[in-house]
Each structure stands twice: as C-alpha cells, then as structure tokens.
Motif scaffolding. Structure first.
Motif, PDB file in Angstrom:
ATOM      1  N   LEU A  48       0.489  22.328  26.634  1.00 41.18           N
ATOM      2  CA  LEU A  48       1.488  23.007  25.937  1.00 41.18           C
ATOM      3  C   LEU A  48       2.879  22.520  27.424  1.00 41.18           C
ATOM      4  CD1 LEU A  48       1.147  26.378  24.588  1.00 41.18           C
ATOM      5  CD2 LEU A  48       0.885  24.216  23.636  1.00 41.18           C
ATOM      6  N   GLN A  56      11.418  17.303  27.661  1.00 45.52           N
ATOM      7  CA  GLN A  56      12.634  17.671  28.418  1.00 45.52           C
ATOM      8  C   GLN A  56      13.015  16.488  29.662  1.00 45.52           C
ATOM      9  OE1 GLN A  56      12.849  21.290  30.678  1.00 45.52           O
ATOM     10  NE2 GLN A  56      12.293  22.524  28.729  1.00 45.52           N
ATOM     11  N   TRP A  63      14.355   9.050  20.372  1.00 50.52           N
ATOM     12  CA  TRP A  63      14.162  10.458  19.866  1.00 50.52           C
ATOM     13  C   TRP A  63      12.565  10.519  19.352  1.00 50.52           C
ATOM     14  CZ3 TRP A  63      12.900  12.405  15.000  1.00 50.52           C
ATOM     15  CH2 TRP A  63      12.990  13.721  15.005  1.00 50.52           C
ATOM     16  N   LEU A  74       1.443  19.259  21.959  1.00 49.35           N
ATOM     17  CA  LEU A  74       1.384  20.583  21.810  1.00 49.35           C
ATOM     18  C   LEU A  74       0.527  20.710  20.709  1.00 49.35           C
ATOM     19  CD1 LEU A  74       5.366  20.959  21.296  1.00 49.35           C
ATOM     20  CD2 LEU A  74       3.908  21.959  23.236  1.00 49.35           C
TER      21      LEU A  74
ATOM     22  N   LEU B  40       9.168  26.712  31.922  1.00 48.86           N
ATOM     23  CA  LEU B  40       9.648  25.508  31.950  1.00 48.86           C
ATOM     24  C   LEU B  40      10.245  25.238  30.376  1.00 48.86           C
ATOM     25  CD1 LEU B  40       9.306  22.557  32.702  1.00 48.86           C
ATOM     26  CD2 LEU B  40       6.943  22.314  31.261  1.00 48.86           C
ATOM     27  N   ALA B  41       9.784  26.228  29.322  1.00 48.76           N
ATOM     28  CA  ALA B  41      10.407  26.178  27.948  1.00 48.76           C
ATOM     29  C   ALA B  41      12.148  26.703  28.254  1.00 48.76           C
ATOM     30  CB  ALA B  41       9.887  26.975  27.055  1.00 48.76           C
ATOM     31  N   ARG B  43      13.796  26.723  30.890  1.00 45.48           N
ATOM     32  CA  ARG B  43      14.694  25.485  31.625  1.00 45.48           C
ATOM     33  C   ARG B  43      15.211  24.580  30.858  1.00 45.48           C
ATOM     34  NH1 ARG B  43      14.516  20.256  32.423  1.00 45.48           N
ATOM     35  NH2 ARG B  43      15.579  19.588  34.358  1.00 45.48           N
ATOM     36  N   GLY B  44      14.668  24.290  29.385  1.00 50.04           N
ATOM     37  CA  GLY B  44      15.364  23.285  28.460  1.00 50.04           C
ATOM     38  C   GLY B  44      16.565  23.886  27.789  1.00 50.04           C
ATOM     39  N   MET B  63       8.138  33.445  22.811  1.00 44.69           N
ATOM     40  CA  MET B  63       6.933  33.056  23.854  1.00 44.69           C
ATOM     41  C   MET B  63       7.025  34.095  24.776  1.00 44.69           C
ATOM     42  SD  MET B  63       7.659  29.239  24.568  1.00 44.69           S
ATOM     43  CE  MET B  63       7.765  27.977  23.341  1.00 44.69           C
ATOM     44  N   ALA B 105       2.380  27.467  20.945  1.00 44.08           N
ATOM     45  CA  ALA B 105       2.349  26.060  20.678  1.00 44.08           C
ATOM     46  C   ALA B 105       3.251  25.601  19.562  1.00 44.08           C
ATOM     47  CB  ALA B 105       0.914  25.522  20.391  1.00 44.08           C
ATOM     48  N   ALA B 108       6.668  26.128  20.587  1.00 38.89           N
ATOM     49  CA  ALA B 108       7.178  24.906  21.251  1.00 38.89           C
ATOM     50  C   ALA B 108       7.595  23.835  20.222  1.00 38.89           C
ATOM     51  CB  ALA B 108       6.033  24.596  22.134  1.00 38.89           C
ATOM     52  N   VAL B 109       6.877  23.765  19.214  1.00 42.26           N
ATOM     53  CA  VAL B 109       7.213  22.625  18.196  1.00 42.26           C
ATOM     54  C   VAL B 109       8.506  22.846  17.843  1.00 42.26           C
ATOM     55  CG1 VAL B 109       6.395  21.559  16.167  1.00 42.26           C
ATOM     56  CG2 VAL B 109       4.573  21.928  17.752  1.00 42.26           C
ATOM     57  N   LEU B 111      10.902  24.441  19.201  1.00 40.52           N
ATOM     58  CA  LEU B 111      11.835  24.249  20.332  1.00 40.52           C
ATOM     59  C   LEU B 111      12.273  22.887  20.308  1.00 40.52           C
ATOM     60  CD1 LEU B 111      13.099  25.923  22.480  1.00 40.52           C
ATOM     61  CD2 LEU B 111      11.461  25.258  23.837  1.00 40.52           C
ATOM     62  N   VAL B 112      11.185  21.881  20.367  1.00 39.33           N
ATOM     63  CA  VAL B 112      11.312  20.634  20.440  1.00 39.33           C
ATOM     64  C   VAL B 112      12.216  19.857  19.420  1.00 39.33           C
ATOM     65  CG1 VAL B 112      10.114  18.392  20.199  1.00 39.33           C
ATOM     66  CG2 VAL B 112       9.277  20.128  21.854  1.00 39.33           C
ATOM     67  N   ARG B 115      15.831  21.064  19.394  1.00 40.35           N
ATOM     68  CA  ARG B 115      16.524  20.500  20.616  1.00 40.35           C
ATOM     69  C   ARG B 115      17.044  18.912  20.310  1.00 40.35           C
ATOM     70  NH1 ARG B 115      19.305  23.565  23.594  1.00 40.35           N
ATOM     71  NH2 ARG B 115      18.887  22.289  25.400  1.00 40.35           N
ATOM     72  N   GLY B 116      16.155  18.531  19.612  1.00 40.56           N
ATOM     73  CA  GLY B 116      16.166  17.029  19.231  1.00 40.56           C
ATOM     74  C   GLY B 116      16.779  16.124  20.228  1.00 40.56           C
TER      75      GLY B 116
END
Lengths: 132, 116
Positions: A48, A56, A63, A74, B40-41, B43-44, B63, B105, B108-109, B111-112, B115-116
C-alpha cells in the motif's frame, strides 16, 4: 473452485468450527502462526505504501502509467491481506489436525509481481529521464 | 521444540523463546507500519495541488479511523498475550486487522483516482 472458495471463506468466519477439529496445538506454534499472519499483513501495508508513493513521487510520469502502477500495487496489497487470513486459517487447521503445513505458490507469484513492477517503474523512470 | 514435552508448571515455567513477547512486538510493528501508510497518504493532501483535496481528506480520515480500530484490536490482543500460555487470537481479531488493511487499500485507490 467456487465451492472451495465458499468453504474457505466460511471457515474464516467460524472459529468454532476450527476449534472443533483435532487438538489444540502447543501455544507457541499458534503464536508463530499469528506472527506469520502479522508479517503478511505488514507486507500488504508495504505494498500500500508503495502504491501511494508511486502516485505521489513519480509525478513526471504520464497519468495513466502512474495510476496503473499505483492501483496494481494497491490491489496487490489488498490481495496479500486477504491471503494472510486464508493462510492463517489453513495453517491453524493443519496444526490442529496434525497435517503438514499448507504449501502455497503465493510467495512466488508475489515475488514475480514485485519484480515485474520494479522493472516497469525502472523503465518508466529511465525513459522519462531520457525524454527530458 | 523439546520443551513441548514438559507438562505445564514443571522445570520449564518460562518459555525460553519469549514467544508471547515476540508476538506482542509483531503487533506493535504492524500498527506502526499502518500508521506510516496513513502519514504517507496524508502527505499527498498537504503537498502538491489542491485538486481532490475534499474527497481525499475524507479518505485519509477514514483510514485514520480504521487505524484506531486496529490499534484497539492490537491493544486487546497485547493484554491477552500477557498470560503465560496465551490462546490463539479469535477470528474477529484476525479478520478485523486484515479487513482494515483491505478497506485502506480501497480508500487509497479512491485517493489516487481523485487526486489524478
């Protein structure tokens, strides 16, 4: 295959059925099994962290590529956590029954997946570097 | 494991392998690793563009809540592991800890993606 999966999942949720089988093993073996479970959980957490870090830190990458690598990591983490439960239950049951511990091809698949992802990131970074 | 043959309370009162303690430390390492993932998450959200900050903030907050839940499970387990011959963890503890990682997890997906 489906029936086997259903049976495995039912076993995760019913510790009574696990306890009904065989005899309670030496507590040290159970604790070792618990630590193995936790180690797999940390492996999942590391994947993860890797996925989040790719998203990041590799911001120069396109992208689609960056997101694909991040989501793959993940998903691998989620899979690792699910597999940790399954392996814990199977090992616990094997110890109760006095069977051999379950063999698994998961570590090999994980190693190959990690190597492939690392190679992909390396290539992407080098290509991106040459491109600038 | 020759010690296994000795019955309880004879000349092997103490486990020479310190197994309960090692298991407690394994739980601590796991909650610590989980905390690092959330930092870490988070931080983004602080560094970089503002895009998707609202949804991302909710994801990271959830989370963090999951982490607190695992911390509570771990705390309960750490107390159970103080007994000289602790039993195996119950299914709720194992499923709870692994379930929290799986949901993290998924978050986090999200989140990713946002944030693109």
């Amino acid at each position: 295959m489906v029936r086997r999966t259903v049976r495995a999942v039912r076993l995760w949720f019913s510790p009574e059925r696990l306890r009904a089988e065989g005899t309670t093993p030496d507590y040290r073996f159970s604790l070792a099994n618990e630590r193995t479970f936790l180690a797999w959980l940390r492996t999942a957490l590391a994947l993860l962290a890797g996925g989040i870090a790719v998203d990041q830190f590799l911001t120069d990458m396109r992208w689609a590529v960056r997101t694909a690598i991040a989501v793959a990591l993940l998903a691998g983490g989620a899979l690792c956590a699910i597999r940790a439960v399954n392996h814990w239950v199977r090992s616990e049951r094997a110890m109760r029954r006095g069977d051999d511990l379950p063999a698994s091809r998961f570590p090999t698949l994980l190693a190959l997946g990690t190597a492939a992802t690392a190679t992909l990131v390396l290539v992407a970074v080098v290509v991106g570097w040459a491109g600038t | 494991m020759s010690g296994a043959r000795h019955p309880a309370g004879t000349h092997r009162a103490r486990d020479p392998g310190a197994q309960p303690e090692r298991t407690r430390l394994a739980w601590r390492r796991t909650t610590l690793s989980f905390a690092l993932v959330i930092v870490l998450a988070g931080r983004g959200l602080v560094v970089g563009e503002a895009r998707g900050r609202a949804v991302g903030g909710v994801a990271v907050a959830l989370m963090a809540l999951l982490w607190v839940g695992v911390l509570a499970l771990a705390h309960r387990r750490l107390r159970a592991l103080t007994s000289p011959r602790p039993a195996a963890p119950d299914a709720a503890t194992v499923l709870g800890a692994a379930g929290a990682v799986v949901v993290t997890a998924l978050l986090a997906v999200v989140l990713v993606a946002v944030r693109g």
